[in-house]
Design a protein around this motif. Sequence first.
Motif, mmCIF file in Angstrom:
data_model
loop_
_atom_site.group_PDB
_atom_site.id
_atom_site.type_symbol
_atom_site.label_atom_id
_atom_site.label_comp_id
_atom_site.label_asym_id
_atom_site.label_seq_id
_atom_site.Cartn_x
_atom_site.Cartn_y
_atom_site.Cartn_z
ATOM 1 N N LEU A 95 -1.856 -5.462 -7.113
ATOM 2 C CA LEU A 95 -0.696 -5.115 -6.283
ATOM 3 C C LEU A 95 -0.840 -3.746 -5.638
ATOM 4 O O LEU A 95 -0.364 -3.534 -4.515
ATOM 5 C CB LEU A 95 0.576 -5.155 -7.130
ATOM 6 C CG LEU A 95 1.050 -6.541 -7.564
ATOM 7 C CD1 LEU A 95 2.043 -6.427 -8.705
ATOM 8 C CD2 LEU A 95 1.667 -7.287 -6.385
ATOM 9 N N THR A 96 -1.488 -2.816 -6.324
ATOM 10 C CA THR A 96 -1.534 -1.447 -5.813
ATOM 11 C C THR A 96 -2.810 -1.127 -5.039
ATOM 12 O O THR A 96 -2.785 -0.321 -4.104
ATOM 13 C CB THR A 96 -1.375 -0.433 -6.960
ATOM 14 O OG1 THR A 96 -2.408 -0.651 -7.940
ATOM 15 C CG2 THR A 96 -0.019 -0.576 -7.625
ATOM 16 N N LEU A 97 -3.932 -1.746 -5.402
ATOM 17 C CA LEU A 97 -5.181 -1.448 -4.724
ATOM 18 C C LEU A 97 -5.337 -2.211 -3.417
ATOM 19 O O LEU A 97 -5.929 -1.697 -2.459
ATOM 20 C CB LEU A 97 -6.377 -1.754 -5.633
ATOM 21 C CG LEU A 97 -6.571 -0.845 -6.838
ATOM 22 C CD1 LEU A 97 -7.741 -1.334 -7.673
ATOM 23 C CD2 LEU A 97 -6.802 0.594 -6.399
ATOM 24 N N GLY A 194 5.141 -13.896 -9.065
ATOM 25 C CA GLY A 194 6.596 -13.983 -9.149
ATOM 26 C C GLY A 194 7.240 -12.670 -8.760
ATOM 27 O O GLY A 194 6.644 -11.598 -8.896
ATOM 28 N N SER A 195 8.451 -12.734 -8.299
ATOM 29 C CA SER A 195 9.116 -11.564 -7.735
ATOM 30 C C SER A 195 9.291 -10.438 -8.747
ATOM 31 O O SER A 195 9.179 -9.259 -8.417
ATOM 32 C CB SER A 195 10.483 -11.951 -7.162
ATOM 33 O OG SER A 195 11.298 -12.545 -8.166
ATOM 34 N N GLU A 196 9.564 -10.775 -10.017
ATOM 35 C CA GLU A 196 9.787 -9.723 -11.016
ATOM 36 C C GLU A 196 8.529 -8.916 -11.289
ATOM 37 O O GLU A 196 8.582 -7.706 -11.513
ATOM 38 C CB GLU A 196 10.298 -10.339 -12.313
ATOM 39 C CG GLU A 196 11.719 -10.902 -12.211
ATOM 40 C CD GLU A 196 12.227 -11.357 -13.552
ATOM 41 O OE1 GLU A 196 11.525 -11.149 -14.564
ATOM 42 O OE2 GLU A 196 13.329 -11.948 -13.599
ATOM 43 N N ARG A 197 7.353 -9.574 -11.273
ATOM 44 C CA ARG A 197 6.111 -8.895 -11.587
ATOM 45 C C ARG A 197 5.457 -8.288 -10.356
ATOM 46 O O ARG A 197 4.492 -7.536 -10.473
ATOM 47 C CB ARG A 197 5.133 -9.868 -12.250
ATOM 48 C CG ARG A 197 5.659 -10.442 -13.566
ATOM 49 C CD ARG A 197 4.736 -11.505 -14.108
ATOM 50 N NE ARG A 197 3.434 -10.968 -14.493
ATOM 51 C CZ ARG A 197 2.422 -11.709 -14.922
ATOM 52 N NH1 ARG A 197 2.558 -13.025 -14.993
ATOM 53 N NH2 ARG A 197 1.284 -11.163 -15.252
ATOM 54 N N ALA A 198 5.954 -8.608 -9.180
ATOM 55 C CA ALA A 198 5.316 -8.172 -7.941
ATOM 56 C C ALA A 198 5.995 -6.946 -7.341
ATOM 57 O O ALA A 198 5.990 -6.758 -6.135
ATOM 58 C CB ALA A 198 5.305 -9.313 -6.929
ATOM 59 N N ALA A 199 6.559 -6.098 -8.181
ATOM 60 C CA ALA A 199 7.349 -4.983 -7.677
ATOM 61 C C ALA A 199 6.573 -3.674 -7.578
ATOM 62 O O ALA A 199 7.115 -2.675 -7.127
ATOM 63 C CB ALA A 199 8.566 -4.767 -8.586
ATOM 64 N N ALA A 200 5.307 -3.640 -7.989
ATOM 65 C CA ALA A 200 4.544 -2.387 -7.951
ATOM 66 C C ALA A 200 4.319 -1.945 -6.520
ATOM 67 O O ALA A 200 4.180 -2.761 -5.609
ATOM 68 C CB ALA A 200 3.204 -2.573 -8.659
ATOM 69 N N GLY A 201 4.270 -0.637 -6.309
ATOM 70 C CA GLY A 201 4.029 -0.096 -4.982
ATOM 71 C C GLY A 201 2.561 0.214 -4.763
ATOM 72 O O GLY A 201 1.715 0.011 -5.640
#
Length: 380
Positions: A95-97, A194-201
């Motif tokens: 998600l972040t890289l 899923g939306s809950e786990r995909a919140a990292a910036g």
Amino acid sequence: MVSRTTHPVIGTRSLNRATLARQLLLGRAGMSARDAVGHLLGLQAQNVKPPYYQLHARLAGFRPAELAGLMESREVVRMVTMRSTIHTHTAHDALTLRPLVQPARDREVGHFRKGLVGVDLERLTARARAFVEAGPPRTMGEIREELLTQWPGADPQSLAVAARCRLPLVQVTPRGVWGRSGQVRLTTLENWLGSERAAAGEASVDDVVLRYLGAFGPASVKDMQTWAGLTRLRGAFERLRPGLMVFRDENGAELFDLPDAPRPDPDTPAPPRFLPEFDNLLLSHADRTRVITPEAKGRSWAGNQAYRTLLLDGFLAGLWKADAGVLTVELFAPESKAAKEAKEAKEEIVAEGELLLAAMEEDPQTPAGRWSVRFGSIHG
């Protein structure tokens, strides 16, 4: 870049031992597979098995089922990130890289602009996202055919490349799971997690520089740019310079490092290690002489195919393959040491090879007596 400063020189063997320590290759680490994938900033994964072999070489007691379980629970994923190649990442790093390397993926699309005349890339991105998220994971062929319905005059391969580069597409399981097989099917990273786990910036460039040095340092700006497939990272290194140690290599190039990172004595023993094809150790520096001697340069590849490699005394020293319980080792220069030293090295290689076969043998019913290590040509 050649430095004109008086920074201390760090020799090739010292660089080798420091890099091996960061890569968990001087001694197997007692950490989890998930923590190791995170520490290493991902595992090169063009093929399915290499991530498993990478962890076997680095972790105490590793078994393929551990990483396979992380794949199935979606704690790690397979996707395109650095250098436009497939990597196995923790969900957080994916998600972040991926946003960090997105500019490179956008430039990649530009190489296919002749096949994308008249294609609105924003519309293409939205269409491809809607298609892969609306139903079951899709093959790249299915994505290509869907996009051709909107842009029938475009080049099919260029449309597929644009979708792969513009979207963070994950190869869903069972692809990538040890002992299973499956066609490459894709959906977006956010949809898979899923939306809950995909919140990292997005990760900051400075943070990734520090993590890269922790896994691959000491390293130059050019080294990190080679690893990431990015350019213009000098500014981040300069911002961080006051808190970093700075060395020069034997050619005068400036190398940065974390102050508290391990830099073992150059005479620290380095045990034999069997690495898979495409191991990041061999791909993540612009100057690879810290692991690959001039005599061994080019010997781990044939065309576009990488061989499985053997490290001996910390440096690339041979190739290997495993088939039906037999591990074949081809040494580049078996007579380059005194006879006693060569014999001792071969005994260590055999012990390490037997450990690999015992841990990675896919058939748990295979009797231990069937495993063997032999020396010869991997082609013969």
